[in-house]
Design a protein around this motif. Structure first.
Motif, PDB file in Angstrom:
ATOM      1  N   LEU A  48      -1.874  -2.335   0.759  1.00 37.14           N
ATOM      2  CA  LEU A  48      -2.561  -2.223  -0.530  1.00 37.14           C
ATOM      3  C   LEU A  48      -3.114  -0.820  -0.711  1.00 37.14           C
ATOM      4  CD1 LEU A  48      -4.606  -5.529  -0.253  1.00 37.14           C
ATOM      5  CD2 LEU A  48      -2.384  -5.253  -1.325  1.00 37.14           C
ATOM      6  N   LEU A  49      -2.930  -0.283  -1.899  1.00 38.99           N
ATOM      7  CA  LEU A  49      -3.479   1.040  -2.238  1.00 38.99           C
ATOM      8  C   LEU A  49      -4.827   0.831  -2.919  1.00 38.99           C
ATOM      9  CD1 LEU A  49      -2.642   4.128  -2.256  1.00 38.99           C
ATOM     10  CD2 LEU A  49      -2.076   3.753  -4.643  1.00 38.99           C
ATOM     11  N   VAL A  50      -5.907   1.343  -2.303  1.00 40.10           N
ATOM     12  CA  VAL A  50      -7.265   1.128  -2.823  1.00 40.10           C
ATOM     13  C   VAL A  50      -8.010   2.452  -2.913  1.00 40.10           C
ATOM     14  CG1 VAL A  50      -7.419  -1.221  -1.888  1.00 40.10           C
ATOM     15  CG2 VAL A  50      -8.231   0.684  -0.506  1.00 40.10           C
ATOM     16  N   THR A  51      -9.089   2.433  -3.696  1.00 39.63           N
ATOM     17  CA  THR A  51     -10.009   3.574  -3.775  1.00 39.63           C
ATOM     18  C   THR A  51     -11.381   3.079  -4.199  1.00 39.63           C
ATOM     19  OG1 THR A  51     -10.358   5.785  -4.677  1.00 39.63           O
ATOM     20  CG2 THR A  51      -9.443   4.155  -6.170  1.00 39.63           C
ATOM     21  N   GLY A  52     -12.412   3.890  -3.941  1.00 37.74           N
ATOM     22  CA  GLY A  52     -13.822   3.494  -4.133  1.00 37.74           C
ATOM     23  C   GLY A  52     -14.265   3.155  -5.538  1.00 37.74           C
ATOM     24  N   PRO A  53     -14.205   4.026  -6.512  1.00 37.87           N
ATOM     25  CA  PRO A  53     -13.763   5.407  -6.486  1.00 37.87           C
ATOM     26  C   PRO A  53     -14.610   6.284  -5.542  1.00 37.87           C
ATOM     27  CG  PRO A  53     -14.124   4.627  -8.731  1.00 37.87           C
ATOM     28  CD  PRO A  53     -14.717   3.622  -7.818  1.00 37.87           C
ATOM     29  N   TYR A  54     -14.032   7.409  -5.159  1.00 38.36           N
ATOM     30  CA  TYR A  54     -14.677   8.306  -4.191  1.00 38.36           C
ATOM     31  C   TYR A  54     -16.014   8.827  -4.714  1.00 38.36           C
ATOM     32  CZ  TYR A  54     -15.196  12.106  -0.806  1.00 38.36           C
ATOM     33  OH  TYR A  54     -15.669  12.930   0.178  1.00 38.36           O
ATOM     34  N   LYS A  55     -16.107   9.015  -6.017  1.00 38.65           N
ATOM     35  CA  LYS A  55     -17.345   9.564  -6.601  1.00 38.65           C
ATOM     36  C   LYS A  55     -18.503   8.580  -6.486  1.00 38.65           C
ATOM     37  CE  LYS A  55     -18.699  12.326 -10.599  1.00 38.65           C
ATOM     38  NZ  LYS A  55     -18.333  12.758 -11.963  1.00 38.65           N
ATOM     39  N   ILE A  56     -18.204   7.287  -6.418  1.00 40.31           N
ATOM     40  CA  ILE A  56     -19.262   6.266  -6.381  1.00 40.31           C
ATOM     41  C   ILE A  56     -19.664   5.912  -4.946  1.00 40.31           C
ATOM     42  CG2 ILE A  56     -19.801   3.852  -6.973  1.00 40.31           C
ATOM     43  CD1 ILE A  56     -17.927   4.257  -9.426  1.00 40.31           C
ATOM     44  N   ASN A  57     -18.691   5.566  -4.085  1.00 37.01           N
ATOM     45  CA  ASN A  57     -19.046   5.103  -2.734  1.00 37.01           C
ATOM     46  C   ASN A  57     -18.333   5.843  -1.603  1.00 37.01           C
ATOM     47  OD1 ASN A  57     -16.485   4.052  -3.020  1.00 37.01           O
ATOM     48  ND2 ASN A  57     -17.152   1.940  -3.220  1.00 37.01           N
ATOM     49  N   ARG A  58     -17.752   7.012  -1.897  1.00 40.00           N
ATOM     50  CA  ARG A  58     -17.148   7.901  -0.890  1.00 40.00           C
ATOM     51  C   ARG A  58     -15.937   7.285  -0.168  1.00 40.00           C
ATOM     52  NH1 ARG A  58     -18.929  12.528  -2.473  1.00 40.00           N
ATOM     53  NH2 ARG A  58     -18.641  13.488  -0.423  1.00 40.00           N
ATOM     54  N   VAL A  59     -15.236   6.354  -0.837  1.00 38.57           N
ATOM     55  CA  VAL A  59     -13.998   5.790  -0.262  1.00 38.57           C
ATOM     56  C   VAL A  59     -12.817   6.452  -0.963  1.00 38.57           C
ATOM     57  CG1 VAL A  59     -12.642   3.713   0.208  1.00 38.57           C
ATOM     58  CG2 VAL A  59     -15.126   3.592   0.217  1.00 38.57           C
ATOM     59  N   PRO A  60     -12.013   7.255  -0.245  1.00 37.34           N
ATOM     60  CA  PRO A  60     -10.882   7.938  -0.889  1.00 37.34           C
ATOM     61  C   PRO A  60      -9.693   6.991  -1.101  1.00 37.34           C
ATOM     62  CG  PRO A  60     -10.938   8.448   1.435  1.00 37.34           C
ATOM     63  CD  PRO A  60     -12.118   7.562   1.183  1.00 37.34           C
ATOM     64  N   ILE A  61      -8.642   7.525  -1.692  1.00 43.75           N
ATOM     65  CA  ILE A  61      -7.404   6.740  -1.849  1.00 43.75           C
ATOM     66  C   ILE A  61      -6.830   6.496  -0.457  1.00 43.75           C
ATOM     67  CG2 ILE A  61      -5.056   6.731  -2.800  1.00 43.75           C
ATOM     68  CD1 ILE A  61      -6.146   8.644  -5.003  1.00 43.75           C
ATOM     69  N   ARG A  62      -6.647   5.244  -0.110  1.00 45.42           N
ATOM     70  CA  ARG A  62      -6.148   4.906   1.225  1.00 45.42           C
ATOM     71  C   ARG A  62      -5.370   3.595   1.197  1.00 45.42           C
ATOM     72  NH1 ARG A  62      -9.604   5.748   4.920  1.00 45.42           N
ATOM     73  NH2 ARG A  62      -9.181   4.103   6.401  1.00 45.42           N
ATOM     74  N   ARG A  63      -4.639   3.338   2.279  1.00 45.44           N
ATOM     75  CA  ARG A  63      -3.880   2.087   2.425  1.00 45.44           C
ATOM     76  C   ARG A  63      -4.658   1.118   3.301  1.00 45.44           C
ATOM     77  NH1 ARG A  63       1.820   3.792   4.759  1.00 45.44           N
ATOM     78  NH2 ARG A  63       0.445   4.919   6.153  1.00 45.44           N
ATOM     79  N   VAL A  64      -4.588  -0.174   2.928  1.00 45.90           N
ATOM     80  CA  VAL A  64      -5.290  -1.228   3.673  1.00 45.90           C
ATOM     81  C   VAL A  64      -4.360  -2.426   3.802  1.00 45.90           C
ATOM     82  CG1 VAL A  64      -7.366  -2.676   3.788  1.00 45.90           C
ATOM     83  CG2 VAL A  64      -7.483  -0.455   2.693  1.00 45.90           C
ATOM     84  N   HIS A  65      -4.409  -3.098   4.944  1.00 44.91           N
ATOM     85  CA  HIS A  65      -3.636  -4.333   5.127  1.00 44.91           C
ATOM     86  C   HIS A  65      -4.370  -5.488   4.468  1.00 44.91           C
ATOM     87  CE1 HIS A  65      -1.344  -7.527   7.072  1.00 44.91           C
ATOM     88  NE2 HIS A  65      -0.456  -6.598   7.394  1.00 44.91           N
ATOM     89  N   GLN A  66      -3.622  -6.420   3.876  1.00 43.47           N
ATOM     90  CA  GLN A  66      -4.238  -7.527   3.131  1.00 43.47           C
ATOM     91  C   GLN A  66      -5.004  -8.496   4.034  1.00 43.47           C
ATOM     92  OE1 GLN A  66      -1.416 -10.166   1.247  1.00 43.47           O
ATOM     93  NE2 GLN A  66       0.115  -9.806   2.811  1.00 43.47           N
ATOM     94  N   ASN A  67      -4.738  -8.488   5.359  1.00 44.60           N
ATOM     95  CA  ASN A  67      -5.468  -9.367   6.278  1.00 44.60           C
ATOM     96  C   ASN A  67      -6.917  -8.927   6.477  1.00 44.60           C
ATOM     97  OD1 ASN A  67      -3.067 -10.655   6.550  1.00 44.60           O
ATOM     98  ND2 ASN A  67      -2.769 -10.222   8.708  1.00 44.60           N
ATOM     99  N   PHE A  68      -7.210  -7.635   6.219  1.00 43.87           N
ATOM    100  CA  PHE A  68      -8.544  -7.095   6.443  1.00 43.87           C
ATOM    101  C   PHE A  68      -9.280  -6.862   5.128  1.00 43.87           C
ATOM    102  CE2 PHE A  68      -5.704  -5.427   9.815  1.00 43.87           C
ATOM    103  CZ  PHE A  68      -6.173  -6.238  10.844  1.00 43.87           C
ATOM    104  N   VAL A  69      -9.108  -7.816   4.219  1.00 46.76           N
ATOM    105  CA  VAL A  69      -9.666  -7.650   2.875  1.00 46.76           C
ATOM    106  C   VAL A  69     -10.105  -9.008   2.323  1.00 46.76           C
ATOM    107  CG1 VAL A  69      -8.604  -7.491   0.551  1.00 46.76           C
ATOM    108  CG2 VAL A  69      -8.728  -5.487   1.996  1.00 46.76           C
ATOM    109  N   ILE A  70     -11.246  -9.042   1.597  1.00 47.24           N
ATOM    110  CA  ILE A  70     -11.677 -10.242   0.872  1.00 47.24           C
ATOM    111  C   ILE A  70     -11.565  -9.938  -0.615  1.00 47.24           C
ATOM    112  CG2 ILE A  70     -13.596 -11.788   0.318  1.00 47.24           C
ATOM    113  CD1 ILE A  70     -14.670 -11.310   3.141  1.00 47.24           C
ATOM    114  N   ALA A  71     -10.820 -10.758  -1.336  1.00 52.95           N
ATOM    115  CA  ALA A  71     -10.653 -10.571  -2.782  1.00 52.95           C
ATOM    116  C   ALA A  71     -11.792 -11.270  -3.514  1.00 52.95           C
ATOM    117  CB  ALA A  71      -9.313 -11.138  -3.231  1.00 52.95           C
TER     118      ALA A  71
END
Length: 257
Positions: A139-162
């Motif tokens: 999954l391609l996700v982002t914070g946005p970086y300006k709000i919570n300092r999370v850049p554009i990055r890849r994440v596996h769906q097993n390590f995510v809560i929707a």
């Protein structure tokens, strides 16, 4: 001098040929064959040996019987079934064709614009916006970086809560260059050990390239524009800034996200 062999007279049975004589220490039959012959002779003497006709009769016996039950009938098996069955099937697959393992399927809840909670990595506990699913299944996700300092990055769906919160990112255009190859790092070969001070050299730390920084700014601007028309934008911005955590007595399976 030749010796003539006399033929037996008519009606007189011929004498049995003697058993084959072998050298000392060698057997006429193998151990398994000798045992089989011994058991067959023993069964014949005791009368326990079952003839082929009787075996066929036993095979033809019915496996099920109809019995009266509640003004009717029901089918009952004569052979008692086992109470417990094995959990695992240890039988090997018949087909020898190798299965092609492609990208994993993405869950239905993981739609573009959904706000996710990260469960692993450096940014675990933070909330991010899902942009899209890549070809690799990540999954391609982002914070946005300006709000919570999370850049554009890849994440596996097993390590995510929707979560149930979703943004309308239909107008957000993600650059075509951002794919799986975009995140591959070029690893340099290790240099040969040189004599000198060990502590003089410092380890190289990762630094984002200029293209990555530019892509981050363009994506962040578009996401912030998508948040503006939302009536609860102030609460939404605070929600993205805050971290997820469980207090005493809270269990994740009882919570509704």
């Amino acid at each position: 001098m030749e010796v003539s062999k006399k033929k037996p007279a008519a009606g007189v049975p011929a004498a049995k040929e003697p058993a084959p004589t072998l050298a000392s220490g060698k057997y006429t039959f193998s151990k398994a064959e000798a045992l089989r012959r011994y058991l067959s002779r023993k069964q014949a003497r005791s009368g326990k040996r079952v003839s082929k006709v009787k075996r066929d009769e036993q095979k033809k016996k019915p496996k099920f019987v109809e019995k009266p039950f509640n003004k009717g009938t029901r089918v009952v098996s004569l052979k008692k079934r086992p109470n417990n069955y094995p959990c695992k099937n240890h039988s090997k697959p018949k087909s020898k064709v190798q299965k092609k393992h492609g990208a994993p399927k993405v869950r239905k809840s993981l739609q573009p614009g959904t706000i996710l909670i990260l469960l692993a990595g450096v940014h675990r506990g933070k909330r991010v916006v899902l942009l899209k699913a890549l070809k690799s299944g990540l999954l391609l996700v982002t914070g946005p970086y300006k709000i919570n300092r999370v850049p554009i990055r890849r994440v596996h769906q097993n390590f995510v809560i929707a979560t149930s919160t979703r943004l309308d990112i239909s107008k957000v255009k993600i650059p075509d260059t951002i794919d799986d190859a975009y995140f591959r790092r070029k690893r340099e070969k290790r240099a040969k050990k040189a004599e000198g001070d060990i502590f003089a050299k410092k380890k190289k730390t990762y630094k984002a390239s200029a293209t990555r920084k530019a892509d981050q700014i363009t994506v962040d601007r578009q996401l912030l524009r998508a948040i503006r028309p939302n009536p609860d934008r102030k609460i939404l911005l605070k929600y993205l800034k805050s971290r997820f955590g469980l207090s005493t007595g809270q269990y994740p399976h009882t919570l509704k996200f």
